[in-house]
Design a protein around this motif. Structure first.
Motif, PDB file in Angstrom:
ATOM      1  N   ALA A 226       0.799  -1.269  -0.015  1.00 24.62           N
ATOM      2  CA  ALA A 226      -0.069  -0.069   0.135  1.00 24.62           C
ATOM      3  C   ALA A 226       0.850   1.358  -0.026  1.00 24.62           C
ATOM      4  CB  ALA A 226      -1.046  -0.021   1.229  1.00 24.62           C
ATOM      5  N   ALA A 227       1.918   1.259   0.554  1.00 19.37           N
ATOM      6  CA  ALA A 227       2.838   2.575   0.928  1.00 19.37           C
ATOM      7  C   ALA A 227       3.486   2.759  -0.396  1.00 19.37           C
ATOM      8  CB  ALA A 227       3.848   2.373   1.904  1.00 19.37           C
ATOM      9  N   LEU A 228       3.714   1.635  -1.078  1.00 19.46           N
ATOM     10  CA  LEU A 228       4.411   1.736  -2.520  1.00 19.46           C
ATOM     11  C   LEU A 228       3.534   2.187  -3.539  1.00 19.46           C
ATOM     12  CD1 LEU A 228       6.677  -1.593  -2.579  1.00 19.46           C
ATOM     13  CD2 LEU A 228       7.611   0.923  -2.464  1.00 19.46           C
ATOM     14  N   ARG A 229       2.363   2.004  -3.358  1.00 18.72           N
ATOM     15  CA  ARG A 229       1.271   2.341  -4.429  1.00 18.72           C
ATOM     16  C   ARG A 229       0.939   3.979  -4.290  1.00 18.72           C
ATOM     17  NH1 ARG A 229       1.072  -0.469  -8.746  1.00 18.72           N
ATOM     18  NH2 ARG A 229      -1.057   0.043  -8.976  1.00 18.72           N
ATOM     19  N   TYR A 230       1.261   4.440  -3.037  1.00 16.82           N
ATOM     20  CA  TYR A 230       1.022   5.736  -2.571  1.00 16.82           C
ATOM     21  C   TYR A 230       2.342   6.624  -3.071  1.00 16.82           C
ATOM     22  CZ  TYR A 230       1.034  10.130  -0.052  1.00 16.82           C
ATOM     23  OH  TYR A 230       0.757  11.569   0.242  1.00 16.82           O
ATOM     24  N   GLU A 231       3.657   6.127  -2.946  1.00 15.37           N
ATOM     25  CA  GLU A 231       4.790   6.792  -3.064  1.00 15.37           C
ATOM     26  C   GLU A 231       4.912   6.734  -4.800  1.00 15.37           C
ATOM     27  OE1 GLU A 231       6.970   8.155  -1.529  1.00 15.37           O
ATOM     28  OE2 GLU A 231       5.706   7.960   0.401  1.00 15.37           O
ATOM     29  N   GLY A 232       4.380   5.626  -5.403  1.00 13.91           N
ATOM     30  CA  GLY A 232       4.363   5.799  -6.955  1.00 13.91           C
ATOM     31  C   GLY A 232       3.334   6.564  -7.723  1.00 13.91           C
ATOM     32  N   GLY A 233       2.633   7.334  -6.658  1.00 15.69           N
ATOM     33  CA  GLY A 233       1.718   8.116  -7.332  1.00 15.69           C
ATOM     34  C   GLY A 233       0.200   7.460  -7.876  1.00 15.69           C
ATOM     35  N   LEU A 234       0.035   6.200  -7.819  1.00 17.25           N
ATOM     36  CA  LEU A 234      -1.073   5.400  -8.343  1.00 17.25           C
ATOM     37  C   LEU A 234      -1.986   5.697  -7.584  1.00 17.25           C
ATOM     38  CD1 LEU A 234       1.540   2.764  -9.040  1.00 17.25           C
ATOM     39  CD2 LEU A 234       0.228   3.935 -10.814  1.00 17.25           C
ATOM     40  N   HIS A 235      -2.152   5.889  -6.152  1.00 13.12           N
ATOM     41  CA  HIS A 235      -3.567   5.868  -5.361  1.00 13.12           C
ATOM     42  C   HIS A 235      -3.211   6.965  -4.075  1.00 13.12           C
ATOM     43  CE1 HIS A 235      -5.312   2.320  -7.064  1.00 13.12           C
ATOM     44  NE2 HIS A 235      -4.301   1.676  -6.916  1.00 13.12           N
ATOM     45  N   TYR A 236      -4.724   7.409  -4.072  1.00  9.41           N
ATOM     46  CA  TYR A 236      -4.764   8.365  -2.647  1.00  9.41           C
ATOM     47  C   TYR A 236      -4.883   7.588  -1.524  1.00  9.41           C
ATOM     48  CZ  TYR A 236      -6.413  11.207  -6.739  1.00  9.41           C
ATOM     49  OH  TYR A 236      -6.467  11.751  -8.029  1.00  9.41           O
ATOM     50  N   PRO A 237      -4.646   8.101  -0.249  1.00 13.80           N
ATOM     51  CA  PRO A 237      -4.830   7.399   1.034  1.00 13.80           C
ATOM     52  C   PRO A 237      -6.108   6.725   1.198  1.00 13.80           C
ATOM     53  CG  PRO A 237      -3.542   9.592   1.473  1.00 13.80           C
ATOM     54  CD  PRO A 237      -3.900   9.345  -0.075  1.00 13.80           C
ATOM     55  N   THR A 238      -7.260   7.274   0.641  1.00 12.94           N
ATOM     56  CA  THR A 238      -8.566   6.856   0.891  1.00 12.94           C
ATOM     57  C   THR A 238      -8.707   5.770  -0.057  1.00 12.94           C
ATOM     58  OG1 THR A 238      -9.296   8.518  -0.690  1.00 12.94           O
ATOM     59  CG2 THR A 238      -9.848   8.895   1.375  1.00 12.94           C
ATOM     60  N   ASP A 239      -8.018   5.481  -1.208  1.00 11.74           N
ATOM     61  CA  ASP A 239      -8.176   4.250  -2.185  1.00 11.74           C
ATOM     62  C   ASP A 239      -7.446   3.170  -1.248  1.00 11.74           C
ATOM     63  OD1 ASP A 239      -8.787   6.062  -4.081  1.00 11.74           O
ATOM     64  OD2 ASP A 239      -6.918   6.190  -5.190  1.00 11.74           O
TER      65      ASP A 239
END
Length: 287
Positions: free
Chosen positions: A221-234
């Motif tokens: 989940a953290a990597l998806r955030y850092e990659g710009g692919l998801h918002y925290p709510t996602d």
């Protein structure tokens, strides 16, 4: 400790001209295979597998109906329109973190595979574990992708000037809510932890399995955030939904103590020509 069989025999015997009643309890133990803590039921599996297939099919249809963002829509995208809690994600873009999230997700699958193939009780019950996990994946992905097809939320990198235009013009750029990686990672992590603890309730490895699985899921989940692919709510929605499915599917298949007792209790008439009685055989489940 292996399972054991408990046999109790009541005998009624005549001695001379006087009748006497003797109750003899004969107890001995012989090895038996451990009973699975889960059971497959044809009707239930048809509903779960069918529901998963239908939801997955629906998601494919909805995805094909998604129109990619036009160059004008991309140019007018303003991160100020994103709520304050999620806005920070629009400053991130990293294909490397995107690929790393696939690695951590695969790590979760590896833990489940090692637990299943590397332990005798789970390996002997691989059909049941496999069917339950297939249901978990079908329902988790089918529902998650269906929601994506309905919401059509633009990913954070759409608002980031560092991300290439060709990425922003794909259908996938409008598939942000909610996170499929987080859903699959947490569904697999919770499924693995739940199943392992039911097969090995007294194992000292339970904390290791839980921490390892949830740790990799959190990293995904953290990597998806850092990659710009998801918002925290996602990610939060994906983690919550995935955890619910990962817990719920094994829960639906649990063998209750009362039901299990009915299947392990065997009562038959007994006679050896000189004495008559009742033969009772009870399988005691333990590890």
């Amino acid at each position: 400790m292996k399972n054991r069989w408990l046999r109790i025999v009541w005998q009624k015997k005549l001695i001379g001209n006087a009748a006497a009643l003797f109750l003899t309890q004969c107890i001995w133990f012989t090895p038996a295979f451990a009973q699975s803590p889960y059971a497959l039921r044809t009707g239930q599996e048809a509903i779960l597998l069918g529901g998963g297939v239908v939801s997955l099919g629906t998601s494919v249809v909805l995805r094909q109906a998604v129109d990619p963002l036009s160059p004008g829509e991309i140019a007018s995208a303003n991160r100020a329109d994103i709520n304050a809690f999620d806005r920070g994600a629009t400053y991130h873009w990293s294909p490397r973190f995107d690929k790393l999230s696939d690695v951590t997700l695969a790590g979760n699958l590896a833990i489940l595979g090692l637990a299943t193939l590397g332990t005798k009780p789970m390996r002997q019950d691989i059909k049941t574990v496999g069917v339950m996990y297939l249901e978990t994946l079908l329902l988790a992905n089918g529902i998650e992708r269906t929601v994506k097809g309905i919401t059509k939320r633009s990913r954070p990198f759409v608002y980031n000037a560092s991300a290439p235009l060709d990425e922003k013009e794909t259908r996938d750029a409008r598939q942000s809510f909610f996170s499929g990686h987080a859903t699959n990672a947490f569904a697999t992590a919770v499924f693995t932890g739940e199943v392992f603890r039911h097969y090995f309730p007294n194992s000292r490895l339970k904390p290791v399995v839980w921490i390892g699985s949830l740790g990799l899921a959190t990293a995904t989940a953290a990597l998806r955030y850092e990659g710009g692919l998801h918002y925290p709510t996602d990610l939060l929605a994906g983690a919550a939904f995935g955890s619910l499915i990962g817990w719920g599917i094994p829960k639906l298949h649990e063998v209750t103590s009362q039901g299990a007792l009915g299947r392990r209790l065997d009562i038959q008439p007994w006679s050896n020509g000189q004495a008559n009685g009742i033969y009772l055989q009870l399988a005691v489940f333990s590890r």
